[in-house]
Motif scaffolding. Structure first.
Motif, short mmCIF file in Angstrom:
data_model
loop_
_atom_site.label_atom_id
_atom_site.label_comp_id
_atom_site.label_asym_id
_atom_site.label_seq_id
_atom_site.Cartn_x
_atom_site.Cartn_y
_atom_site.Cartn_z
N THR A 21 0.81 -1.22 0.00
CA THR A 21 0.00 0.00 0.00
C THR A 21 0.84 1.26 0.00
O THR A 21 0.32 2.35 -0.24
N SER A 22 2.13 1.15 0.29
CA SER A 22 3.05 2.29 0.24
C SER A 22 4.36 1.82 -0.38
O SER A 22 4.78 0.68 -0.17
N ALA A 23 4.99 2.71 -1.14
CA ALA A 23 6.25 2.38 -1.81
C ALA A 23 7.30 3.43 -1.49
O ALA A 23 7.04 4.63 -1.59
N ASN A 24 8.50 2.96 -1.12
CA ASN A 24 9.64 3.85 -0.92
C ASN A 24 10.44 3.85 -2.23
O ASN A 24 11.02 2.83 -2.60
N ILE A 25 10.47 4.98 -2.91
CA ILE A 25 11.08 5.03 -4.24
C ILE A 25 12.45 5.71 -4.19
O ILE A 25 12.58 6.83 -3.70
N ALA A 26 13.46 5.00 -4.70
CA ALA A 26 14.83 5.51 -4.71
C ALA A 26 14.90 6.82 -5.49
O ALA A 26 14.18 7.02 -6.47
N LYS A 47 -1.56 1.85 -9.70
CA LYS A 47 -1.99 0.77 -8.82
C LYS A 47 -2.54 1.27 -7.49
O LYS A 47 -2.87 0.48 -6.61
N GLY A 48 -2.64 2.59 -7.34
CA GLY A 48 -3.20 3.16 -6.12
C GLY A 48 -2.32 3.00 -4.90
O GLY A 48 -2.81 2.96 -3.77
N VAL A 49 -1.00 2.94 -5.11
CA VAL A 49 -0.04 2.77 -4.01
C VAL A 49 0.50 4.14 -3.61
O VAL A 49 0.91 4.93 -4.46
N ARG A 208 6.83 -1.16 17.83
CA ARG A 208 5.61 -0.56 17.31
C ARG A 208 5.63 -0.67 15.79
O ARG A 208 6.64 -0.35 15.15
N ALA A 209 4.52 -1.11 15.21
CA ALA A 209 4.48 -1.35 13.77
C ALA A 209 3.34 -0.56 13.13
O ALA A 209 2.24 -1.07 12.95
N ASP A 210 3.61 0.71 12.82
CA ASP A 210 2.65 1.49 12.04
C ASP A 210 2.73 1.11 10.57
O ASP A 210 1.74 1.21 9.85
N THR A 211 3.91 0.71 10.14
CA THR A 211 4.14 0.27 8.77
C THR A 211 5.15 -0.85 8.80
O THR A 211 6.06 -0.86 9.65
N ILE A 212 5.00 -1.82 7.92
CA ILE A 212 5.91 -2.97 7.89
C ILE A 212 6.62 -3.00 6.54
O ILE A 212 6.00 -2.92 5.49
#
Length: 245
Positions: A21-26, A47-49, A208-212
């Protein structure tokens, strides 16, 4: 995501984007280039990410995983430069950037070094105070982001192992990466359900895991993404971008 460069292709970005659902883009310093950045942004939008910038040290040869001794001012500049570059591609695509997550050795430095963390948080805030700052759960970057007035997201890892102090096992040590699909999925679900993970020393640590996070360049990245998403659905865990309340 977006860690290919020129003629060199890395990862299965289009396939993995189906499950996250989220992407870290270089942003071009540790990997990526302008064309790869544009292509990855457009793919994420389609893709709605949700999109995040993934700034790192200027270290293409070492993939940003080698520490570079920069001053806080230099850290600020390199983060503004990279976030700004991706920000432009996101705006050109008619989208909005959700977050910033430092990459590799820069991320590790900001986890323990309050000056580096402060410089990065200030850089993110100065570019756009609405951006969410991702950092290791319990690390200095989360504290610095909160002090800067940013919304933060504490990050946990499905495909990395932990030390008893809550830090990630160095990639230079054996056992740093989790390569078994079931073990990674089990760790991800436990992080969400219990907020805990087993350390390599056999002691549970609070996380704590807000995002994995999973690593797009990992050997089994696509399989990990598919299995973890399926395991979440089986467990009744809803998955959505961090920026959605």
């Amino acid at each position: 995501m977006g860690e290919s460069f020129g003629a060199y292709s890395l990862g299965n970005d289009d396939e993995i984007l189906e499950f996250v659902t989220s992407a870290n883009i270089a942003c071009g310093f540790h990997a990526g280039d302008p064309s790869v950045m544009k292509r990855t942004v457009h793919s994420a939008v389609e893709k709605g990410v949700a999109i995040g910038a993934h700034p790192g040290y200027r270290d293409l040869e070492g993939f940003g995983r080698r520490f570079v001794d920069v001053t806080p001012d230099e850290a600020y500049d390199l983060v503004v430069y990279q976030v700004g570059a991706l920000y432009g591609f996101v705006a050109a695509a008619g989208a909005t950037m959700q977050h910033v997550k430092p990459h590799g050795a820069l991320y590790n430095a900001a986890t323990v070094d309050i000056k580096a963390a402060g410089a990065i948080a200030k850089a993110v805030r100065d570019v756009d105070s609405e951006l969410i700052l991702f950092g290791l759960s319990g690390g200095e970057l989360i504290s610095a982001g909160e002090e800067a007035g940013l919304r933060t997201a504490s990050e946990a890892f499905a495909d990395r192992t932990y030390q008893r102090d809550g830090t990630l096992t160095s990639r230079r040590q054996p056992g740093a990466m989790i390569e078994d699909l079931n073990r990674a999925a089990d760790q991800a679900v436990r992080l969400v359900r219990e907020g805990r993970a087993a350390s390599l020393q056999g002691v549970d640590v609070d996380v704590r895991a807000d995002t994995i996070c999973i690593h797009g360049d990992g050997l089994h990245a696509l399989e990990f993404a598919r299995m973890i998403r399926a395991r979440f659905e089986e467990s009744g865990i809803e998955v959505k971008p961090v920026g959605i309340p």
